[in-house]
Design a protein around this motif. Structure first.
Motif, PDB file in Angstrom:
ATOM      1  N   LYS A 164      -1.157   8.502   1.316  1.00  0.00           N
ATOM      2  CA  LYS A 164      -1.419   9.949   1.336  1.00  0.00           C
ATOM      3  C   LYS A 164      -0.187  10.665   0.807  1.00  0.00           C
ATOM      4  CE  LYS A 164      -4.576  10.025   5.279  1.00  0.00           C
ATOM      5  NZ  LYS A 164      -4.402   9.145   6.414  1.00  0.00           N
ATOM      6  N   GLU A 208      -5.427  12.269  -0.759  1.00  0.00           N
ATOM      7  CA  GLU A 208      -5.598  10.817  -0.586  1.00  0.00           C
ATOM      8  C   GLU A 208      -6.596  10.236  -1.578  1.00  0.00           C
ATOM      9  OE1 GLU A 208      -7.163   9.688   3.228  1.00  0.00           O
ATOM     10  OE2 GLU A 208      -8.353  11.494   3.401  1.00  0.00           O
ATOM     11  N   GLY A 209      -6.977  11.025  -2.561  1.00  0.00           N
ATOM     12  CA  GLY A 209      -7.883  10.538  -3.596  1.00  0.00           C
ATOM     13  C   GLY A 209      -9.319  10.488  -3.120  1.00  0.00           C
ATOM     14  N   GLU A 210     -10.216  10.365  -4.081  1.00  0.00           N
ATOM     15  CA  GLU A 210     -11.631  10.282  -3.710  1.00  0.00           C
ATOM     16  C   GLU A 210     -11.926   8.920  -3.091  1.00  0.00           C
ATOM     17  OE1 GLU A 210     -13.889  11.316  -7.181  1.00  0.00           O
ATOM     18  OE2 GLU A 210     -12.901  13.265  -7.297  1.00  0.00           O
ATOM     19  N   THR A 211     -11.360   7.891  -3.702  1.00  0.00           N
ATOM     20  CA  THR A 211     -11.395   6.585  -3.049  1.00  0.00           C
ATOM     21  C   THR A 211      -9.979   6.377  -2.545  1.00  0.00           C
ATOM     22  OG1 THR A 211     -10.794   5.531  -5.107  1.00  0.00           O
ATOM     23  CG2 THR A 211     -13.131   5.645  -4.596  1.00  0.00           C
ATOM     24  N   LYS A 212      -9.876   5.736  -1.433  1.00  0.00           N
ATOM     25  CA  LYS A 212      -8.573   5.584  -0.768  1.00  0.00           C
ATOM     26  C   LYS A 212      -7.510   5.019  -1.713  1.00  0.00           C
ATOM     27  CE  LYS A 212      -6.459   5.728   3.210  1.00  0.00           C
ATOM     28  NZ  LYS A 212      -5.314   6.277   2.519  1.00  0.00           N
ATOM     29  N   ILE A 213      -6.366   5.699  -1.779  1.00  0.00           N
ATOM     30  CA  ILE A 213      -5.303   5.185  -2.646  1.00  0.00           C
ATOM     31  C   ILE A 213      -4.363   4.296  -1.841  1.00  0.00           C
ATOM     32  CG2 ILE A 213      -5.475   7.159  -4.193  1.00  0.00           C
ATOM     33  CD1 ILE A 213      -2.897   8.250  -2.986  1.00  0.00           C
ATOM     34  N   LYS A 214      -3.542   3.550  -2.565  1.00  0.00           N
ATOM     35  CA  LYS A 214      -2.663   2.580  -1.905  1.00  0.00           C
ATOM     36  C   LYS A 214      -1.371   3.250  -1.433  1.00  0.00           C
ATOM     37  CE  LYS A 214      -4.945  -1.323  -2.431  1.00  0.00           C
ATOM     38  NZ  LYS A 214      -5.182  -2.302  -1.378  1.00  0.00           N
ATOM     39  N   SER A 230      -8.692  10.610 -13.813  1.00  0.00           N
ATOM     40  CA  SER A 230      -8.463   9.396 -13.019  1.00  0.00           C
ATOM     41  C   SER A 230      -6.983   9.040 -13.134  1.00  0.00           C
ATOM     42  CB  SER A 230      -9.329   8.242 -13.541  1.00  0.00           C
ATOM     43  OG  SER A 230      -9.012   7.987 -14.888  1.00  0.00           O
ATOM     44  N   ASN A 280     -12.088  -1.258  10.228  1.00  0.00           N
ATOM     45  CA  ASN A 280     -13.385  -0.574  10.109  1.00  0.00           C
ATOM     46  C   ASN A 280     -14.469  -1.356  10.854  1.00  0.00           C
ATOM     47  OD1 ASN A 280     -12.298   1.442   8.589  1.00  0.00           O
ATOM     48  ND2 ASN A 280     -12.907   0.587   6.612  1.00  0.00           N
TER      49      ASN A 280
END
Lengths: 373, 270
Positions: A229, A245-251, A287, B137
């Motif tokens: 994040k 934190e991005g649309e899909t979870k970022i590292k 992206s 999860n």
């Protein structure tokens, strides 16, 4: 004749080799070298010594300590102060070294663990975060002034404005502290010495550990966390302005972000570079830019672009329109945040032929340095 | 591939256990080792039974007679041995397969403990890159399950130990630290080796066994002494569980531990 004994001896050797091989990283210092560039010197913190190099030609000006000592290991970048450099080692010592000749000015050994992050120097005070869950503040003579206790190791360099000092900790919090405290403002530590800051001006819990240094620009802190994040925090109140934190979870984020023309750039552990509008936190690009290699080093601002060093040894250069320039590369891995100063780009390569390269923006080499020289 | 199949699942399991056991890494190591040993118990049981049967066979009169009879004819001896194995229902290589299957699990367990204990930047960087959200999860119905990233840095304090550092206990009046876990590892390794080593072989075999019985515990003790106490804890717990497994399968004869080996049979072949 001795077949059984030979087999037994071989078996013992194999088990010893397997255990030793599997544990080869245990106890190793396991960090990456530090690099700090001042007006005249570039100081490399790597292993048993600090190497001060002339920025003009890369020649060695001094090393500290003059003779290697077994327990003195440096990885944290040094901090340039007035006529000295301040360096923390992995054996809980903080040294102030004369920047002309490398002689020791003072040594503070009050910490209990390693200095992973660089100290921060301002107005005669040294602010030194340590992995022993404390921030030590020393005066110009290396005398302890006050201590701030966190609840986790401190691996990132503090930043400050004219009002507060900001510390990001692995205990998940960002803290704001006064730059100085009067003794009457302090409380007693475990040993009864009155040197402990009772409570910070503010603290903001970001949920997970922070290992990268925050960026302080125009009254706001920008800092990433290990769960991927990026936060913008008001420096005056500690309030979170936005979180990305991005649309899909970022590292996870190990890099200190940089801002160029209102765009905040940072990279994630899996090698993606992100560009956000620093005002709103919205992504500027459709992206992220994938570099194909892990990134742990912070970004560097070049003339009209930013660069991120990758573990496979490239400096990937990109601008806010996601237009890339040819990458600069040298043999080895980039773990250390590069520096761009006075037209010279300083790249530190681990595991390569040379340790430090001074290049121009097109990759032409001014000089290089290895510790064997 | 090794990371994806073994290390990542192990690390994430270890973190989940750490989370569920009060965020104490020492307890997490113990629980994780017990779980892995329990899962692999059927393999170990087969191995112990097979090797036990082979050990017992060495005391069998028919076997000893055969050794004497064919002492100068190795080929015939081999054939006779195979026939005897068949007759007694022993599969001589049955103890190898479980060992081979266990080996990557043991190495994976060992490596994942090392990687999870990392306290330096490069170690934590490598650890964080292996953390996934899948397991947390999946177990999110358990209220106390956290985002595994929120568990970093791990609490490495367990009893008197910092699990990332070698174990030493300092007693007032003694100038050096006593490596309590290392001593425990030497003792338990010695007992374990004594219990599993074959008895009644020829002189050469007994010499080799004796060598293993002395040097292996010392080697394990050296690793426990010089490496982080988290690994020493793993060695110690692993040894204790192995002893329990041997006891559960009736292979522990306490009186044999400090007993000298039976007089060796004479060397049968040149």
């Amino acid at each position: 004749m001795k077949k059984n004994i030979t087999i037994a001896a071989l078996l013992i050797l194999i088990i010893a080799a397997t255990l030793a091989g599997c544990t080869s990283t245990v106890g190793a210092s396991s960090s990456w070298p530090g690099l700090s560039v001042g007006d005249d010197l570039a100081v490399v913190s790597y292993g048993y010594q600090l190497y001060a190099l002339d920025v003009q030609n890369g020649s060695k000006v001094w090393v500290f300590p003059a003779e290697q000592e077994k327990n003195v290991i440096f990885y944290a970048p040094v901090e340039f102060a007035e006529d000295m450099v301040i360096a923390g080692d992995y054996a809980h010592n903080l040294y102030a070294v004369n920047d002309n000749n490398g002689s020791l000015i003072w040594n503070f050994d009050g910490a209990e663990s390693r200095y992973v992050a660089s100290a921060f120097y301002k107005n005669g005070y040294t602010y030194a975060p340590n992995a022993d869950e404390k921030l030590y503040v020393l005066d110009q003579n290396g005398t302890l002034q006050w201590v701030f206790q966190t609840t986790g190791p401190n691996w990132s360099k503090p930043v400050a404005d004219e009002q507060y000092l900001y510390l990001a900790s692995m205990d998940h919090n960002v803290y704001a502290l006064n730059l100085t405290y009067l003794v009457s403002d302090l409380v007693a530590d475990e040993e009864g010495t009155k040197n402990l800051v009772e409570k910070p001006i503010w603290k903001t819990d970001l949920g997970t550990a922070i290992v990268s240094a925050p960026l302080l620009v125009d009254g706001f802190l920008y800092v990433g966390t290990i769960d991927g994040k990026m936060f913008k925090i008001s420096a005056s109140t500690g309030e979170i302005v936005w979180m990305y934190e991005g649309e899909t979870k970022i590292k996870s984020v190990w890099t200190k972000p940089v801002i160029l023309d209102g765009v905040l750039f940072f990279a994630t552990e899996d090698g993606n570079i992100f560009a956000l509008n620093s005002e709103t936190g919205a992504s500027v690009w459709d992206s992220p830019m994938a570099t194909g290699s892990q990134i742990v080093a912070g970004g560097v601002i070049l003339t009209n672009s930013v660069g991120f060093g990758t573990i496979d040894g490239k400096l990937v250069i990109v601008d806010k329109d996601q237009v890339t320039s040819p990458s600069l590369s040298r043999e080895g891995s980039i773990y250390t945040t590069p520096t761009f100063k006075d037209g010279k780009l300083y790249l530190m390569m681990v595991g390569g032929e040379k340790l430090v390269y001074a290049l121009d923006e097109n990759g032409r080499e001014f000089w290089s340095f290895s510790t064997e020289e | 591939m090794w990371d994806s199949i073994i290390i990542k699942p192990f690390i994430n399991s270890l973190l989940l256990i750490y989370n569920l056991t009060g965020e104490n890494f020492g307890i997490a190591i113990i629980v994780f080792t017990v779980l892995i040993k329990a899962i692999t118990h059927p393999l170990i049981a087969r191995q112990i039974k097979s090797s036990g049967a082979l050990q017992d066979l060495q005391k069998d009169e028919e076997y000893l007679e055969m050794q004497k009879k064919y002492k100068n004819d190795k080929e015939r001896l081999g054939q006779a041995q195979m026939e005897l194995y068949k007759k007694k229902g022993i599969k001589p290589f049955a103890s190898c397969l479980p060992t081979l299957i266990q080996f990557p699990i043991i190495i994976g367990l060992y490596q994942s403990i090392i990687q999870t204990m990392g306290t330096a930047p490069l170690q934590v960087f490598n650890l964080v890159s292996k953390i996934g959200l899948g397991m947390s999860n999946f177990f999110s119905f358990i209220p106390s399950v956290k985002n595994p990233f929120a568990l970093i840095p791990l609490n490495n304090q367990f009893l008197w130990m910092d699990l990332s550092q070698p174990d030493r206990v300092y007693i007032p009046g003694i100038s050096f630290g006593i490596p309590v876990l290392a001593i425990f590892v030497v003792i338990t390794s010695f007992i374990q080796n004594k219990l599993i080593s074959p008895t009644g072989g020829d002189q050469q075999a007994n010499q080799a066994t004796g060598m293993m019985n002395i040097y292996m515990p010392l080697l394990m003790g050296y690793f426990a002494y010089s490496l982080s106490s988290g690994l020493a804890l793993y060695f110690a717990i692993s040894n204790v569980i192995s002893l329990v497994q041997y006891a559960a399968l009736g292979r522990v004869k306490l009186k044999d531990i400090f007993k000298k080996k039976a007089a060796p049979t004479k060397k049968l072949s040149a």
